[in-house]
Scaffold this active site. Structure first.
Site, PDB file in Angstrom:
ATOM      1  N   ARG A   1      -5.033  56.368  30.782  1.00 57.93           N
ATOM      2  CA  ARG A   1      -6.229  57.330  32.028  1.00 57.93           C
ATOM      3  C   ARG A   1      -4.656  57.907  32.844  1.00 57.93           C
ATOM      4  O   ARG A   1      -5.242  58.577  33.256  1.00 57.93           O
ATOM      5  CB  ARG A   1      -6.968  55.729  32.785  1.00 57.93           C
ATOM      6  CG  ARG A   1      -8.379  55.952  31.737  1.00 57.93           C
ATOM      7  CD  ARG A   1      -9.022  54.445  32.652  1.00 57.93           C
ATOM      8  NE  ARG A   1     -10.507  54.380  32.153  1.00 57.93           N
ATOM      9  CZ  ARG A   1     -10.671  53.448  32.122  1.00 57.93           C
ATOM     10  NH1 ARG A   1     -11.351  53.526  33.345  1.00 57.93           N
ATOM     11  NH2 ARG A   1     -12.323  53.557  31.152  1.00 57.93           N
TER      12      ARG A   1
ATOM     13  N   ASP B   1     -11.853  44.562  51.413  1.00 55.16           N
ATOM     14  CA  ASP B   1     -12.872  43.713  52.113  1.00 55.16           C
ATOM     15  C   ASP B   1     -11.582  42.361  51.685  1.00 55.16           C
ATOM     16  O   ASP B   1     -10.983  41.374  52.647  1.00 55.16           O
ATOM     17  CB  ASP B   1     -13.368  42.680  52.462  1.00 55.16           C
ATOM     18  CG  ASP B   1     -14.998  44.804  52.974  1.00 55.16           C
ATOM     19  OD1 ASP B   1     -14.072  45.235  53.105  1.00 55.16           O
ATOM     20  OD2 ASP B   1     -15.832  45.084  53.474  1.00 55.16           O
TER      21      ASP B   1
ATOM     22  N   HIS C   1     -10.473  53.012  40.245  1.00 56.74           N
ATOM     23  CA  HIS C   1     -10.522  50.673  39.972  1.00 56.74           C
ATOM     24  C   HIS C   1      -8.627  50.987  40.168  1.00 56.74           C
ATOM     25  O   HIS C   1      -7.470  51.721  40.896  1.00 56.74           O
ATOM     26  CB  HIS C   1      -9.590  50.982  38.582  1.00 56.74           C
ATOM     27  CG  HIS C   1      -9.745  49.581  38.364  1.00 56.74           C
ATOM     28  ND1 HIS C   1     -10.931  48.209  38.280  1.00 56.74           N
ATOM     29  CD2 HIS C   1      -8.449  48.307  37.928  1.00 56.74           C
ATOM     30  CE1 HIS C   1     -10.472  47.718  37.548  1.00 56.74           C
ATOM     31  NE2 HIS C   1      -9.439  47.172  37.835  1.00 56.74           N
TER      32      HIS C   1
ATOM     33  N   GLY D   1     -20.331  50.530  30.609  1.00 61.57           N
ATOM     34  CA  GLY D   1     -21.568  49.502  29.652  1.00 61.57           C
ATOM     35  C   GLY D   1     -20.126  48.670  28.363  1.00 61.57           C
ATOM     36  O   GLY D   1     -20.294  47.504  28.499  1.00 61.57           O
TER      37      GLY D   1
ATOM     38  N   THR E   1     -19.828  47.428  38.871  1.00 62.78           N
ATOM     39  CA  THR E   1     -20.165  46.413  37.908  1.00 62.78           C
ATOM     40  C   THR E   1     -21.702  47.511  37.434  1.00 62.78           C
ATOM     41  O   THR E   1     -21.338  47.583  36.394  1.00 62.78           O
ATOM     42  CB  THR E   1     -20.789  45.499  37.679  1.00 62.78           C
ATOM     43  OG1 THR E   1     -19.331  44.644  38.374  1.00 62.78           O
ATOM     44  CG2 THR E   1     -20.625  44.442  36.254  1.00 62.78           C
TER      45      THR E   1
ATOM     46  N   GLU F   1     -23.465  38.553  50.198  1.00 62.82           N
ATOM     47  CA  GLU F   1     -22.963  40.315  49.733  1.00 62.82           C
ATOM     48  C   GLU F   1     -23.269  41.355  50.855  1.00 62.82           C
ATOM     49  O   GLU F   1     -24.473  41.555  50.967  1.00 62.82           O
ATOM     50  CB  GLU F   1     -24.073  40.586  48.746  1.00 62.82           C
ATOM     51  CG  GLU F   1     -24.225  42.168  48.162  1.00 62.82           C
ATOM     52  CD  GLU F   1     -23.270  42.855  47.713  1.00 62.82           C
ATOM     53  OE1 GLU F   1     -22.439  42.697  47.222  1.00 62.82           O
ATOM     54  OE2 GLU F   1     -22.912  43.768  48.054  1.00 62.82           O
TER      55      GLU F   1
ATOM     56  N   ALA G   1     -17.943  40.119  39.030  1.00 68.39           N
ATOM     57  CA  ALA G   1     -17.515  38.480  39.581  1.00 68.39           C
ATOM     58  C   ALA G   1     -18.140  37.307  40.286  1.00 68.39           C
ATOM     59  O   ALA G   1     -18.555  35.846  39.789  1.00 68.39           O
ATOM     60  CB  ALA G   1     -15.927  38.837  39.580  1.00 68.39           C
TER      61      ALA G   1
HETATM   62  C1  FAD Z   1     -18.364  54.711  37.607  1.00 69.22           C
HETATM   63  C2  FAD Z   1     -17.558  53.325  37.015  1.00 69.22           C
HETATM   64  C3  FAD Z   1     -17.782  52.854  35.738  1.00 69.22           C
HETATM   65  C4  FAD Z   1     -16.964  52.103  35.091  1.00 69.22           C
HETATM   66  N1  FAD Z   1     -16.875  51.327  33.960  1.00 69.22           N
HETATM   67  C5  FAD Z   1     -16.499  50.366  33.354  1.00 69.22           C
HETATM   68  C6  FAD Z   1     -16.764  50.306  31.844  1.00 69.22           C
HETATM   69  O1  FAD Z   1     -17.768  50.728  30.889  1.00 69.22           O
HETATM   70  N2  FAD Z   1     -15.977  49.013  31.715  1.00 69.22           N
HETATM   71  C7  FAD Z   1     -14.867  48.042  31.797  1.00 69.22           C
HETATM   72  O2  FAD Z   1     -14.706  47.516  31.797  1.00 69.22           O
HETATM   73  N3  FAD Z   1     -15.386  48.870  33.446  1.00 69.22           N
HETATM   74  C8  FAD Z   1     -15.726  49.301  34.085  1.00 69.22           C
HETATM   75  N4  FAD Z   1     -15.940  49.779  35.586  1.00 69.22           N
HETATM   76  C9  FAD Z   1     -14.604  49.177  36.010  1.00 69.22           C
HETATM   77  C10 FAD Z   1     -15.354  47.504  36.961  1.00 69.22           C
HETATM   78  O3  FAD Z   1     -17.193  48.464  36.552  1.00 69.22           O
HETATM   79  C11 FAD Z   1     -15.292  47.605  38.063  1.00 69.22           C
HETATM   80  O4  FAD Z   1     -14.134  47.067  38.108  1.00 69.22           O
HETATM   81  C12 FAD Z   1     -15.903  45.879  38.061  1.00 69.22           C
HETATM   82  O5  FAD Z   1     -17.452  46.324  37.817  1.00 69.22           O
HETATM   83  C13 FAD Z   1     -15.325  45.090  39.237  1.00 69.22           C
HETATM   84  O6  FAD Z   1     -16.711  43.676  39.131  1.00 69.22           O
HETATM   85  P1  FAD Z   1     -15.958  43.510  40.945  1.00 69.22           P
HETATM   86  O7  FAD Z   1     -17.286  41.482  40.332  1.00 69.22           O
HETATM   87  O8  FAD Z   1     -14.811  42.725  40.569  1.00 69.22           O
HETATM   88  O9  FAD Z   1     -16.365  43.700  41.794  1.00 69.22           O
HETATM   89  P2  FAD Z   1     -17.697  45.010  42.550  1.00 69.22           P
HETATM   90  O10 FAD Z   1     -18.774  44.463  41.032  1.00 69.22           O
HETATM   91  O11 FAD Z   1     -17.611  45.954  42.307  1.00 69.22           O
HETATM   92  O12 FAD Z   1     -18.261  44.143  43.493  1.00 69.22           O
HETATM   93  C14 FAD Z   1     -17.987  43.313  44.133  1.00 69.22           C
HETATM   94  C15 FAD Z   1     -19.146  43.357  45.337  1.00 69.22           C
HETATM   95  O13 FAD Z   1     -18.695  42.694  47.002  1.00 69.22           O
HETATM   96  C16 FAD Z   1     -19.109  43.084  47.800  1.00 69.22           C
HETATM   97  N5  FAD Z   1     -18.687  43.590  49.163  1.00 69.22           N
HETATM   98  C17 FAD Z   1     -17.168  44.044  49.276  1.00 69.22           C
HETATM   99  N6  FAD Z   1     -16.825  43.470  50.159  1.00 69.22           N
HETATM  100  C18 FAD Z   1     -17.908  42.175  50.761  1.00 69.22           C
HETATM  101  C19 FAD Z   1     -17.747  41.740  52.094  1.00 69.22           C
HETATM  102  N7  FAD Z   1     -17.281  42.324  53.230  1.00 69.22           N
HETATM  103  N8  FAD Z   1     -18.775  41.103  51.605  1.00 69.22           N
HETATM  104  C20 FAD Z   1     -19.498  40.183  51.118  1.00 69.22           C
HETATM  105  N9  FAD Z   1     -19.870  41.288  49.731  1.00 69.22           N
HETATM  106  C21 FAD Z   1     -19.088  42.572  49.828  1.00 69.22           C
HETATM  107  C22 FAD Z   1     -19.606  44.756  47.028  1.00 69.22           C
HETATM  108  O14 FAD Z   1     -21.139  44.845  48.050  1.00 69.22           O
HETATM  109  C23 FAD Z   1     -19.914  44.331  45.225  1.00 69.22           C
HETATM  110  O15 FAD Z   1     -21.365  44.378  45.230  1.00 69.22           O
HETATM  111  C24 FAD Z   1     -16.506  51.074  36.469  1.00 69.22           C
HETATM  112  C25 FAD Z   1     -15.914  51.567  37.421  1.00 69.22           C
HETATM  113  C26 FAD Z   1     -16.772  52.091  38.274  1.00 69.22           C
HETATM  114  C27 FAD Z   1     -17.004  52.611  39.358  1.00 69.22           C
END
Ligand code: FAD
Length: 813
Positions: free
Chosen positions: A637, A578, A744, A344, A339, A330, A311
């Protein structure tokens, strides 16, 4: 000489403080004693690292620079006070200023022998490997009846006591001189050459080649082929470069990659030993200059994004596309968050593409059943769409009667599945479903998000339409490159190429909030403890959910009967909620926090998702520890997780040689390695397989025979599975042990369709936006597999766009 005296209590009145003050003045001509107070030292807590706070850093620096330390301890319940124990914990966890430091222990107490047991205990603590102080043996100085021991000027009244203290102290001065000789850095010389070593990595051995001249470590080459791409990459560059720069093994391990970090450091230590030198000497050397705090940092940008997961990167890319300046802050050394861990597939209805694929048995039945849902069960906002969906199904079924058995889909069907799939009641009877306007944006914009990612460099494999477990339909767009890394790598490349800045190792600790409630930047802590401030009129929170924060999960949980304290998670350890706390600090409302998702098919030991054989659910055969099926494997799930928990948690995915080929997470070499390690079972007959996993062979054989007959019929009278592909028939057979783990979190900050963060009143918080798993309201009680990628790239993109457009409007006012 320069000593530090630590008052072993945080009480405002203390005889131990008086004792140290007396020593300071009495010995002032011989040594300089600086007294340090424990007041303000936070309670030690591994989950809230305060090593870089000014007070702990002050202790660390003063002790490091001193020739010796005197600790004056009272006695509480036969031991040292908790405040003293806390500072010793802080100074033996990430920081180690006591290592080899000469220490004298003294104590004052009301009783005659008052502090003797505390002193004994303190000596034990100081001897622990993490503290490793050089404690002066003998010369135990206890000041009994301390309340009568001092005169009004703070001097010890008894001459004999002062004489004994002098003799102990003189001994300590000599002891400190000798002990400090041991701390003088030793010269090191190596047998020049190239040394091949193996260090333990996260996924197995890491072969390394270390090249040494007679005086230096010159080069470290690591074969990273066995490690997951993206997660530990930074370890393989940063740690070797700091080792070489500082000629030191005193290198910080990287958050989220501790196993691999230690693997690299230990590997180099092995090579140093092979070259005839003592690695301990290198471990005691100072850190590389680049790892040391060089002062606070301040930046400005048009938009600051918190978190470099999917995101956050999408939001940043969208800001850059509009020609504005963006900084991503980050928390971890490596970007990507959850992510980069994804399998995938990203859901997006693309009927033109999907109709190129044949329907599989049972799919027609699935949509017919959904379309037959009584209208009174459909919430008012969704009713109009539901009627359109029913018409689409009728048209499709008419077409298929004419022999066109293609894969059906539409954005409205995706919307209805997201709605029905997320509609749940919690333990208190509270009912939740996805907020219509957000779900509409998600499903209507999904395909546009796929196309947008393509423009930014993500390549999708259109030869296959796939679905992860719990996705409920085959609409998954799978990248050609390795799993989630494909998204993160392409977006990172775009962001950097367009001048976006990514500050890693910098957890954001607070938001800058103006007097009128407007959010205008963030403040974080950099890797060396420096304060990092980013001023920006727009802040996008994209810090992910709270799947790795068990305490927070338990605090909000209203869905699961129980969340174990030691529950495993598939998440990155950075995902601790956080952003939710940051949002709350600005007055944000929360939504759906009680609903979290377990991934039924997680590794029982680690919680990881991509071990064993992960095949599409139409090929899942799940058996419990008695060898019996227990659920419709095509279910959601939470249905699968609840069924697994009710069957004792641990269960097995059974596959054969053909099903194995449909696995999307592995290859033959990985399979063989896991079989060797005993984490995956393989046998030439089902009977042998059953024996390996301690199941009755006849039961397993019967279960599989029954399942195969359902595949032939395209109908499962036992559990109602309605989408099948392959039978379990071709040897060798496999069993993958699985257990539900936290995957999740559906709840989070309340947002609107433009990603503004909202207050309870529904008003927006000016300057604050949120996208991705940190936000709630979309997936409600159960997220469909593959919907999260759609969510983060769609709403991430919108967040970047809204933030820029609103600034443009504001600047014109
Ligand atoms: C193993 C696994 C497999 C998955 N497979 C799928 C799939 O195939 N398809 C699907 O649709 N979804 C899948 N999901 C779900 C999906 O990956 C997540 O819901 C999604 O990636 C979340 O994206 P995001 O950008 O919101 O957060 P994230 O990708 O988790 O990124 C959040 C970022 O914020 C950073 N952060 C946290 N706190 C702070 C702070 N205080 N200051 C600065 N940075 C901070 C973290 O270090 C991280 O880098 C999967 C999840 C997992 C765990």
């Amino acid at each position: 000489m320069k000593f530090v005296g630590i008052v072993g209590t945080n009480a405002s009145k203390s005889y131990n403080r008086k004792l140290l003050e007396f020593m300071k003045s009495h010995f002032s001509e011989k040594v300089d004693i600086e007294i340090l107070e424990l007041k303000g030292v936070p309670m030690f807590n591994e989950s809230d690292d305060q090593s870089q706070s000014p007070i702990i850093q002050n202790f660390n620096t003063k002790i490091t620079e001193a020739d010796g330390v005197i600790i004056a301890t009272p006695e509480h319940n036969h031991s040292v006070p908790s405040a003293l124990k806390s500072i010793l914990e802080w100074l033996s966890w990430n920081l180690h200023p006591f290592d080899g430091k000469p220490v004298m222990v003294v104590g004052a107490a009301y009783d005659m022998q008052g502090s003797s047991r505390a002193q004994l205990h303190l000596r034990q603590i100081l001897d622990a490997p993490g503290v490793n102080a050089s404690v002066m043996p003998g010369s135990e100085f206890l000041l009994g009846r301390a309340n009568e021991a001092f005169d009004e000027a703070g001097k010890i009244k008894s001459e004999r006591t002062v004489d004994f203290l002098e003799s102990c102290f003189h001994r300590f001065m000599r002891f400190a001189k000798i002990a400090n000789l041991l701390n003088v850095p030793e010269d090191v010389s190596f047998e020049p050459g190239t040394y091949e070593v193996k260090a333990v990595g996260h996924n197995g051995d890491l072969p390394m080649i270390v090249e040494m001249s007679s005086t230096r470590i010159e080069k470290i080459d690591i074969d990273t082929a066995g490690e997951s791409q993206g997660i530990a990459d930074v370890v393989f560059t940063r740690i070797p470069s700091q080792i070489i720069e500082g000629q030191t093994l005193n290198v910080d391990i990287l958050s989220g990659a501790s196993v691999t970090s230690n693997g690299v450091i230990d590997g180099v230590a092995k090579a140093v030993k092979m070259a005839g030198a003592n690695p301990d000497v290198l471990k005691k050397r100072p850190k590389a200059q680049s790892a040391i705090n060089h002062g606070d940092e301040e930046y400005t940008a048009d938009v600051v994004v918190v978190g470099a997961g999917g995101a956050g990167l999408a939001a940043a890319a969208s800001v850059l596309q509009q020609g504005k300046k963006v900084i991503i802050v980050e928390k971890f050394p490596a970007i990507g968050g959850n992510t980069v861990r994804t399998g995938g597939p990203m859901n997006a209805a693309d009927p033109e593409w999907q109709r190129k694929f044949a329907a599989i048995p049972g799919e027609g039945h699935t949509i017919e059943e959904l379309a037959a849902t009584p209208e009174e069960q459909v919430d008012a906002e969704y009713l109009a769409d539901f009627r359109i969906f029913k018409q689409q199904v009728a048209d499709y079924l008419r077409d298929t009667k004419e022999g066109k058995e293609f894969l059906f889909d539409s954005a409205i069907f995706h919307r209805m599945q997201t709605y029905f799939g997320g509609k749940r009641n919690d333990l208190q009877g509270y009912s939740i479903y996805g907020q219509y306007d957000l779900v509409k944006v998600l499903t209507d914009q999904a395909l546009a998000s796929v196309k947008w990612l393509e423009e930014l460099g993500v390549e999708f494999d259109y030869n296959e339409v796939t679905m992860p477990v719990g996705a409920l339909w085959r609409r998954g767009h799978k990248p050609v490159k390795h799993e989630g890394y494909a998204f993160v790598a392409a977006l990172e490349q775009f962001v950097r190429a367009q001048g976006g800045q990514i500050l890693t190792d910098t957890p954001v600790k607070r938001l800058i909030i103006e007097a009128d409630g407007r959010v205008s930047g963030v403040i974080g802590t950099g890797v060396a403890g420096q304060t990092v401030t980013v001023h920006a009129p727009a802040v996008v929170l994209a810090s992910g959910g709270f799947g790795a924060n068990t305490q927070m999960l338990k605090q909000y949980n209203t869905y699961w009967n129980e969340i174990d304290d030691d529950i495993k998670t598939s998440n990155s350890p950075a995902i601790t909620g956080d952003g939710i706390l940051l949002g709350q600090s600005a007055g944000a409302d929360l939504v759906g926090m009680g609903f979290s998702q377990m991934m039924p098919v997680s590794d029982p030991q680690t919680g990881a998702l991509f071990s064993g054989l992960q095949v599409p659910p139409q090929n899942f055969v799940m058996v419990n520890q008695q060898g019996k099926r227990f659920v419709n494997e095509y279910g959601s799930r939470d249905q699968l997780s609840i069924a697994a928990i009710n069957n004792g948690g641990l269960f097995y995915l059974i596959a054969d040689d053909k099903i194995k080929e449909t696995a999307y997470n592995t290859n033959q070499a990985k399979i063989d390695k896991q079989v060797e390690r005993g984490t995956l079972f393989r046998a030439d007959t089902l009977e042998e397989l059953a024996q390996q996993i301690h199941i009755d062979p006849t039961t397993l054989v019967d279960t599989i025979a029954m399942y195969n007959s359902y595949v032939d019929q395209g109908h499962d009278p036992e559990f109602g599975k309605n989408a099948f592909d392959l039978k379990v028939a071709v040897a060798p057979f496999y069993a993958t042990p699985r257990k539900p783990a936290v995957h999740h979190t559906m709840g989070g900050l309340k947002i609107d369709t433009q990603t503004h963060v909202l207050r309870e009143s529904g008003q927006i918080i000016p300057g604050l936006y949120a996208a991705g798993e940190v936000a709630g309201g979309i997936h409600a009680g159960n997220r469909l597999g593959g919907n999260s990628l759609t969510d983060i790239f769609t709403f991430g993109r919108i967040a970047g766009r809204t933030a820029v457009e609103e600034q443009a409007v504001l600047s014109k006012l």
